[in-house]
Design an enzyme around this catalytic site. Structure first.
Site, PDB file in Angstrom:
ATOM      1  N   GLY A 259       0.827  -1.192   0.000  1.00  0.00           N
ATOM      2  CA  GLY A 259       0.000   0.000   0.000  1.00  0.00           C
ATOM      3  C   GLY A 259       0.866   1.248   0.000  1.00  0.00           C
ATOM      4  O   GLY A 259       2.086   1.191   0.080  1.00  0.00           O
TER       5      GLY A 259
ATOM      6  N   THR B 254       8.017   6.152  -2.383  1.00  0.00           N
ATOM      7  CA  THR B 254       8.988   6.504  -1.351  1.00  0.00           C
ATOM      8  C   THR B 254      10.384   6.158  -1.840  1.00  0.00           C
ATOM      9  O   THR B 254      10.567   5.526  -2.884  1.00  0.00           O
ATOM     10  CB  THR B 254       8.692   5.806  -0.012  1.00  0.00           C
ATOM     11  OG1 THR B 254       9.456   6.442   1.025  1.00  0.00           O
ATOM     12  CG2 THR B 254       9.037   4.319  -0.058  1.00  0.00           C
TER      13      THR B 254
ATOM     14  N   HIS C 214      14.223   4.487  -0.803  1.00  0.00           N
ATOM     15  CA  HIS C 214      15.052   3.689   0.096  1.00  0.00           C
ATOM     16  C   HIS C 214      16.506   3.874  -0.316  1.00  0.00           C
ATOM     17  O   HIS C 214      16.820   3.864  -1.519  1.00  0.00           O
ATOM     18  CB  HIS C 214      14.704   2.207   0.011  1.00  0.00           C
ATOM     19  CG  HIS C 214      13.299   1.881   0.406  1.00  0.00           C
ATOM     20  ND1 HIS C 214      12.755   2.269   1.606  1.00  0.00           N
ATOM     21  CD2 HIS C 214      12.331   1.202  -0.244  1.00  0.00           C
ATOM     22  CE1 HIS C 214      11.507   1.840   1.675  1.00  0.00           C
ATOM     23  NE2 HIS C 214      11.220   1.202   0.567  1.00  0.00           N
TER      24      HIS C 214
ATOM     25  N   CYS D  53       5.509   9.885  -0.570  1.00  0.00           N
ATOM     26  CA  CYS D  53       4.226   9.302  -0.158  1.00  0.00           C
ATOM     27  C   CYS D  53       3.040  10.025  -0.793  1.00  0.00           C
ATOM     28  O   CYS D  53       1.914   9.962  -0.286  1.00  0.00           O
ATOM     29  CB  CYS D  53       4.096   9.285   1.363  1.00  0.00           C
ATOM     30  SG  CYS D  53       5.420   8.362   2.174  1.00  0.00           S
TER      31      CYS D  53
END
Length: 226
Positions: A81, A85, A87, A183
């Protein structure tokens, strides 16, 4: 027993595949009602990558492929979901592959537990982490013009078995976030522990402590570090 694996720094795709193997295996164990299902907690630091959730909007990626290559990154659409984003190095990522039925948790309760893990951890550094209604994750300076996210959370759950998890900015290079609307938000900032405290944080120590807090909140004493 939750087996805790410290995976070091690695590319995203191999760890994604590892999650999927553990996830599918655990679902099968749950279906077969095995008494001691194999649960895992993967702790990793990724090489630069952007991930876009299954319902995420591609327009929240603000860079083309050439610019991504120049940044040494790629963008991968995945099944969790949430929206988009980042990383990368200095970011602490936890992937719990667990059976929520073992802990009498629903999905919303589980997300709250992940948030609480980080809120408790940040409090040990005198950083006040908070929840923001309608915006999953952990935030600082809630309800002010300086509201900013320090931890992103996105999960997949099937048959009450989880994968994916949380990403805490510890010593993260925040410049990478300039290539996305983090997000999906265009009006909220992103921060890290290093930025807030003005010093580099012991990454390995943070990983161990966050794992311990999560296990304690799950009331799972039988966690094995590997």
């Amino acid at each position: 027993m939750i087996e805790i694996e410290y995976c070091g720094r690695c590319d995203y795709r191999p760890m994604w595949e590892k999650q999927q193997r553990y996830f599918n295996n655990l679902i099968e164990q749950v279906r077969n009602k095995e008494e001691y299902p194999s649960e895992h907690l993967l702790i990793v630091e990724h090489n630069p990558v952007y991930t876009l959730g299954k319902h995420g909007k591609e327009e929240n990626l603000l860079a083309d492929e050439a610019r991504l290559r120049n940044a040494g990154a790629e963008c991968i659409r995945i099944e969790r979901g949430g929206d988009i984003t980042f990383h990368g190095p200095g970011q602490l990522v936890l992937y719990p592959i667990i059976s929520l039925a073992e802990y009498s948790l629903g999905v919303k309760d589980y997300v709250n537990l992940l948030e609480e893990t980080i809120i408790q951890f940040l409090a040990e550094y005198n950083i006040k982490g908070e929840r923001v209604e309608g915006a999953t994750g952990v935030w600082l300076d809630k309800g002010t013009p300086r509201e900013r996210k320090i931890c992103a959370i996105g999960v997949k759950c099937s048959h009450f078995v989880t994968m994916h998890g949380l990403a805490l900015n510890v010593n993260t290079d925040l410049n990478y976030f300039s290539l996305i609307n983090p997000c999906g938000f265009q009006d909220k900032g992103v921060t890290s522990m290093e930025k807030e405290l003005g010093q580099n944080i012991d990454f390995e120590g943070a990983a161990i402590r966050v794992a311990d807090i999560l296990c304690n909140l799950l009331n799972k004493q039988a966690c094995r570090h590997r």
